[in-house]
Design a protein around this motif. Structure first.
Motif, PDB file in Angstrom:
ATOM      1  N   SER A   1      -6.365  19.977   8.371  1.00 11.31           N
ATOM      2  CA  SER A   1      -6.160  21.365   8.809  1.00 11.31           C
ATOM      3  C   SER A   1      -4.694  21.771   8.756  1.00 11.31           C
ATOM      4  O   SER A   1      -4.195  22.477   9.629  1.00 11.31           O
ATOM      5  N   VAL A   2      -3.979  21.314   7.734  1.00 18.54           N
ATOM      6  CA  VAL A   2      -2.639  21.801   7.418  1.00 18.54           C
ATOM      7  C   VAL A   2      -2.614  22.115   5.925  1.00 18.54           C
ATOM      8  O   VAL A   2      -3.449  21.628   5.156  1.00 18.54           O
ATOM      9  N   ASN A   3      -1.663  22.924   5.505  1.00 18.13           N
ATOM     10  CA  ASN A   3      -1.604  23.318   4.094  1.00 18.13           C
ATOM     11  C   ASN A   3      -0.624  22.491   3.282  1.00 18.13           C
ATOM     12  O   ASN A   3      -0.404  22.766   2.101  1.00 18.13           O
ATOM     13  N   GLY A   4      -0.025  21.478   3.893  1.00 18.86           N
ATOM     14  CA  GLY A   4       0.863  20.584   3.169  1.00 18.86           C
ATOM     15  C   GLY A   4       2.315  20.978   3.184  1.00 18.86           C
ATOM     16  O   GLY A   4       3.182  20.213   2.723  1.00 18.86           O
ATOM     17  N   GLU A   5       2.638  22.154   3.724  1.00 18.17           N
ATOM     18  CA  GLU A   5       4.018  22.624   3.669  1.00 18.17           C
ATOM     19  C   GLU A   5       4.950  21.808   4.561  1.00 18.17           C
ATOM     20  O   GLU A   5       6.160  21.778   4.332  1.00 18.17           O
ATOM     21  N   ASP A   6       4.407  21.166   5.605  1.00 24.96           N
ATOM     22  CA  ASP A   6       5.252  20.378   6.490  1.00 24.96           C
ATOM     23  C   ASP A   6       5.315  18.908   6.085  1.00 24.96           C
ATOM     24  O   ASP A   6       5.847  18.069   6.813  1.00 24.96           O
ATOM     25  N   GLY A   7       4.801  18.574   4.921  1.00 23.45           N
ATOM     26  CA  GLY A   7       4.835  17.204   4.422  1.00 23.45           C
ATOM     27  C   GLY A   7       3.599  16.397   4.746  1.00 23.45           C
ATOM     28  O   GLY A   7       3.401  15.313   4.177  1.00 23.45           O
ATOM     29  N   ARG A   8       2.769  16.899   5.654  1.00 23.18           N
ATOM     30  CA  ARG A   8       1.523  16.211   5.954  1.00 23.18           C
ATOM     31  C   ARG A   8       0.449  16.625   4.949  1.00 23.18           C
ATOM     32  O   ARG A   8       0.424  17.751   4.463  1.00 23.18           O
ATOM     33  N   LEU A   9      -0.449  15.709   4.656  1.00 24.47           N
ATOM     34  CA  LEU A   9      -1.461  15.934   3.637  1.00 24.47           C
ATOM     35  C   LEU A   9      -2.437  17.037   4.057  1.00 24.47           C
ATOM     36  O   LEU A   9      -2.876  17.084   5.205  1.00 24.47           O
ATOM     37  N   SER A  10      -2.795  17.898   3.113  1.00 26.78           N
ATOM     38  CA  SER A  10      -3.841  18.894   3.367  1.00 26.78           C
ATOM     39  C   SER A  10      -5.218  18.313   3.048  1.00 26.78           C
ATOM     40  O   SER A  10      -6.228  18.756   3.596  1.00 26.78           O
ATOM     41  N   SER A  11      -5.261  17.337   2.174  1.00 25.80           N
ATOM     42  CA  SER A  11      -6.504  16.639   1.823  1.00 25.80           C
ATOM     43  C   SER A  11      -6.118  15.405   1.024  1.00 25.80           C
ATOM     44  O   SER A  11      -4.972  15.267   0.586  1.00 25.80           O
ATOM     45  N   ALA A  12      -7.078  14.523   0.834  1.00 26.50           N
ATOM     46  CA  ALA A  12      -6.812  13.325   0.028  1.00 26.50           C
ATOM     47  C   ALA A  12      -8.113  12.783  -0.525  1.00 26.50           C
ATOM     48  O   ALA A  12      -9.124  12.699   0.187  1.00 26.50           O
ATOM     49  N   LEU A  13      -8.087  12.433  -1.795  1.00 27.06           N
ATOM     50  CA  LEU A  13      -9.169  11.686  -2.423  1.00 27.06           C
ATOM     51  C   LEU A  13      -8.664  10.261  -2.608  1.00 27.06           C
ATOM     52  O   LEU A  13      -7.792   9.998  -3.436  1.00 27.06           O
ATOM     53  N   TYR A  14      -9.180   9.345  -1.803  1.00 25.08           N
ATOM     54  CA  TYR A  14      -8.761   7.944  -1.847  1.00 25.08           C
ATOM     55  C   TYR A  14      -9.675   7.176  -2.792  1.00 25.08           C
ATOM     56  O   TYR A  14     -10.884   7.096  -2.577  1.00 25.08           O
ATOM     57  N   LEU A  15      -9.083   6.589  -3.822  1.00 23.24           N
ATOM     58  CA  LEU A  15      -9.845   5.834  -4.796  1.00 23.24           C
ATOM     59  C   LEU A  15      -9.812   4.348  -4.447  1.00 23.24           C
ATOM     60  O   LEU A  15      -8.745   3.770  -4.216  1.00 23.24           O
ATOM     61  N   ASN A  16     -10.977   3.734  -4.400  1.00 26.71           N
ATOM     62  CA  ASN A  16     -11.137   2.321  -4.061  1.00 26.71           C
ATOM     63  C   ASN A  16     -10.927   1.474  -5.318  1.00 26.71           C
ATOM     64  O   ASN A  16     -11.574   1.703  -6.347  1.00 26.71           O
ATOM     65  N   ASP A  17     -10.027   0.483  -5.234  1.00 21.27           N
ATOM     66  CA  ASP A  17      -9.729  -0.333  -6.414  1.00 21.27           C
ATOM     67  C   ASP A  17     -10.735  -1.458  -6.628  1.00 21.27           C
ATOM     68  O   ASP A  17     -10.594  -2.255  -7.551  1.00 21.27           O
ATOM     69  N   GLY A  18     -11.759  -1.545  -5.768  1.00 22.99           N
ATOM     70  CA  GLY A  18     -12.792  -2.565  -5.938  1.00 22.99           C
ATOM     71  C   GLY A  18     -12.587  -3.792  -5.083  1.00 22.99           C
ATOM     72  O   GLY A  18     -13.503  -4.593  -4.921  1.00 22.99           O
ATOM     73  N   ILE A  19     -11.383  -3.953  -4.507  1.00 25.00           N
ATOM     74  CA  ILE A  19     -11.122  -5.087  -3.625  1.00 25.00           C
ATOM     75  C   ILE A  19     -10.648  -4.608  -2.257  1.00 25.00           C
ATOM     76  O   ILE A  19     -10.042  -5.350  -1.493  1.00 25.00           O
ATOM     77  N   GLY A  20     -10.916  -3.322  -1.971  1.00 24.39           N
ATOM     78  CA  GLY A  20     -10.662  -2.809  -0.634  1.00 24.39           C
ATOM     79  C   GLY A  20      -9.359  -2.091  -0.426  1.00 24.39           C
ATOM     80  O   GLY A  20      -9.036  -1.718   0.706  1.00 24.39           O
ATOM     81  N   ASN A  21      -8.587  -1.854  -1.493  1.00 26.90           N
ATOM     82  CA  ASN A  21      -7.350  -1.089  -1.382  1.00 26.90           C
ATOM     83  C   ASN A  21      -7.578   0.317  -1.916  1.00 26.90           C
ATOM     84  O   ASN A  21      -8.313   0.506  -2.894  1.00 26.90           O
ATOM     85  N   TYR A  22      -6.923   1.306  -1.312  1.00 21.56           N
ATOM     86  CA  TYR A  22      -7.148   2.701  -1.681  1.00 21.56           C
ATOM     87  C   TYR A  22      -5.839   3.362  -2.082  1.00 21.56           C
ATOM     88  O   TYR A  22      -4.785   3.089  -1.506  1.00 21.56           O
ATOM     89  N   THR A  23      -5.924   4.246  -3.061  1.00 22.52           N
ATOM     90  CA  THR A  23      -4.782   5.015  -3.528  1.00 22.52           C
ATOM     91  C   THR A  23      -5.203   6.464  -3.698  1.00 22.52           C
ATOM     92  O   THR A  23      -6.302   6.745  -4.198  1.00 22.52           O
ATOM     93  N   ILE A  24      -4.341   7.390  -3.291  1.00 21.85           N
ATOM     94  CA  ILE A  24      -4.633   8.817  -3.464  1.00 21.85           C
ATOM     95  C   ILE A  24      -4.529   9.159  -4.945  1.00 21.85           C
ATOM     96  O   ILE A  24      -3.516   8.872  -5.591  1.00 21.85           O
ATOM     97  N   THR A  25      -5.577   9.759  -5.475  1.00 22.18           N
ATOM     98  CA  THR A  25      -5.601  10.093  -6.899  1.00 22.18           C
ATOM     99  C   THR A  25      -4.772  11.336  -7.179  1.00 22.18           C
ATOM    100  O   THR A  25      -4.605  12.211  -6.333  1.00 22.18           O
ATOM    101  N   THR A  26      -4.280  11.417  -8.392  1.00 20.14           N
ATOM    102  CA  THR A  26      -3.568  12.605  -8.865  1.00 20.14           C
ATOM    103  C   THR A  26      -4.127  12.985 -10.230  1.00 20.14           C
ATOM    104  O   THR A  26      -4.765  12.184 -10.898  1.00 20.14           O
ATOM    105  N   GLY A  27      -3.866  14.217 -10.623  1.00 19.77           N
ATOM    106  CA  GLY A  27      -4.295  14.671 -11.942  1.00 19.77           C
ATOM    107  C   GLY A  27      -5.786  14.885 -12.059  1.00 19.77           C
ATOM    108  O   GLY A  27      -6.331  14.910 -13.166  1.00 19.77           O
TER     109      GLY A  27
END
Length: 582
Positions: free
Chosen positions: A332-358
């Motif tokens: 519930s923020v728009n990202g202007e203050d540096g906090r994420l407005s949303s995130a799609l976390y991709l699972n690498d298959g061994i339990g680690n997640y990274t926010i996708t881009t593009g």
């Protein structure tokens, strides 16, 4: 170099899929498809309310707009009028539920302004308001969300109503369903705490694999911890929040349930306000991994899913159908203050997640609340709908990922269990790999996902088997299934086990038990092969017995709490009985 290596690994694991989401408001919604304005957010439903095989969207009523119903017509949405009105009262939550087991979906909605709506589906998009005769409360208290499950395994869905009482006077409510549109308040009798908890939402789920549904609640403001109620199997619950490690002090806003690490045990993801209001409160979102011993561990910092923003809705999905379960979180923020407005976390298959881009979806900078997953085109790719604040249009993120990965969607129809199959465990077996699912009605931040359970299959071209364990204890197993289809499985249509036999009878007692079971089998054989099996099919004990018409004892004291199966082979027939160990 490390970033390049991670990128190469990620591409391999995704099966060379090109992840892409497109916000399809031009063809599916317009700029007027909004919720409205409110302090804090509403929920959203991405659920096939008319049972035509296409996931529809339902939007709660706001102070300026009525309930809105969007029918999915083969991939595009048309708003329809089904005669359900809020009478200008704001609602927080909408959910479709077959409370009377007649095969169509009834409508329920609560309002924090002290109102409830319950409409019975008469068929043909005709609904009757039965709120006043339902036995549900009619007092002006701040109802917020609901979740539905079958806490007493009687085949009829019950409802847990979350009360967000800032004064912490009115507690949450548990109502037992009678199957006829009436309900009984069993909150106190069931052992649910009647104190106020400022609860946003809840979920029914089976955290200890004992065959009945437990309840987890997400509580706001860091003043009261989140609560886990263990189902005792006798119609009552015990608060096990402290001993389970789930008693987090946080501004909790979701109860997202899934088997994130695919080990056969259900986990939790809980969103939060960052930075926290209290010094000793949980920091960021919590990723609670089930330790399979009655406890959970928060590993959000270690696996990269802490979010560190103002998190609200969260859903678990397999973006590319590569068998790995990813996460999408709204903020519930728009990202202007540096906090994420949303995130799609991709699972690498061994339990680690990274926010996708593009991918397109990172362009979601709306102030958002609830989200839900469904399938717009019935193409097996999971899409996301997000309800936004401040009169912003609803976002419908169409998953247009290009991939060769296969999939299966599974819908359930209970016969002895509740008609919706809520609370069922699903196993999909491919070679040595097994993938797990669980059915819920009310999860995340008060959202409702598609009634279909989605399974990404990677490059598998054949499914060896699908097993469904229903709340009744019945197990259905189907083998040699082709991928890329939607299957409906009817309870009892392909039984792996049955409790009723025509030739021989077996008596097992006590059941549930704590350490020993006794059984008598009426067959006339001199020897009998007896096996104890866990819910994953692993053989735990195996014995050969003689004088089969006498009473026999089996020591189960070394087994943990959960569901097990007693398998008896009399050479011409195998009989299986469910055993519950407490």
């Amino acid at each position: 170099m490390r970033r390049l290596l991670f990128f190469i690994i990620l591409i391999v694991q995704q099966g060379f899929s090109q992840i892409e989401f497109r916000n399809d408001e031009s063809s599916l919604f317009d700029q007027q498809t909004v919720y409205g304005t409110s302090v804090l957010g509403p929920s959203i439903s991405f659920f096939d309310f008319d049972n035509d095989g296409w996931d529809d969207i339902t939007v709660p009523a706001s102070s300026t707009r009525d309930f809105r119903f969007f029918k999915n017509v083969e991939g595009t949405f048309e708003e329809i009028n089904i005669g359900i009105s809020s009478d200008n009262i704001q609602a927080r939550h909408v959910i479709w539920v077959d409370f009377d087991n007649d095969g169509d979906n009834d409508f329920f909605a609560p309002s924090d302004l002290g109102h409830l709506w319950l409409y019975r589906n008469e068929g043909g998009n005709t609904f009757t308001d039965i709120t006043d005769t339902s036995g549900l409360p009619d007092v002006a208290i701040p109802y917020w969300g609901s979740s539905w499950g079958d806490y007493n395994n009687d085949g009829i869905l019950d409802v847990f109503i979350s009360i967000r009482d800032a004064d912490q006077i009115q507690g949450n409510l548990l109502f037992q369903g009678n199957g006829d549109g009436t309900f009984i308040d069993i909150t106190s009798d069931a052992g649910i705490d009647t104190a106020g908890y400022i609860t946003f939402c809840s979920s029914f789920f089976d955290y200890d694999n004992d065959g009945d549904q437990d309840i987890y609640t997400a509580n706001d403001k860091c003043t009261t911890p989140n609560t886990l109620y263990r189902n005792n199997g006798d119609g009552t619950f015990t608060d096990v929040s402290i001993e389970s490690g789930t008693n987090l002090y946080m501004s909790a806003m979701s109860t997202t349930v899934d088997d994130f690490n695919n080990d056969g045990w259900l986990d939790l993801y809980v969103t939060n306000f960052y930075p926290p209001f209290e010094e000793d409160a949980t920091v960021g979102n919590a990723y609670l991994i089930n330790n399979r011993d009655g406890t959970f561990s928060n590993i959000a910092l270690e696996n990269g899913t802490r979010f560190d923003s103002i998190g609200w809705g969260a859903v678990c999905l397999d973006v590319t159908n590569n068998t790995n379960k990813d996460l999408y979180v709204s903020g519930s923020v728009n990202g202007e203050d540096g906090r994420l407005s949303s995130a799609l976390y991709l699972n690498d298959g061994i339990g680690n997640y990274t926010i996708t881009t593009g991918t397109g979806i990172e362009d979601d900078d709306f102030i958002s609340y609830s989200n839900a997953i469904g399938d717009i085109q019935n193409d097996g790719l999971q899409d996301i709908v997000v309800i936004n604040a401040s009169n912003a249009p609803i976002s419908l993120w169409n998953n247009t990922t290009v991939t060769d990965n296969n999939w299966i969607k599974i819908k359930l129809e209970g016969t002895t269990s509740n008609r919706m199959g809520i609370g069922s465990r699903i196993k999909v077996g491919i070679g040595e790999a097994v993938y797990y699912g669980y059915t819920l009605c009310g999860e995340g931040y008060m959202n409702q996902n598609s009634s279909a359970a989605f399974f990404g299959l990677g490059d598998a071209t054949t499914i060896d088997y699908i097993e469904v364990t229903w709340l009744s204890g019945m197990i259905d197993r189907i083998e040699d299934i082709n991928p890329n289809q939607t299957m409906t499985i009817l309870e009892g249509s392909n039984p792996l086990n049955t409790e009723e036999f025509t030739r021989h009878e077996i008596s097992v007692y006590p059941n549930p038990t704590t350490n020993t079971i006794h059984f008598i089998y009426s067959g006339n054989l001199q020897t009998l092969d007896v096996t104890i099996i866990d819910i994953h099919g692993k053989v735990l004990k195996k014995r050969r017995m003689i004088n089969t018409n006498q009473e026999h004892n089996i020591d189960l004291s070394n087994l943990g709490s959960g569901i097990y199966f007693l398998s008896i082979n009399d050479t011409d027939k195998t009989i299986v009985k469910k055993i519950v160990v407490l």
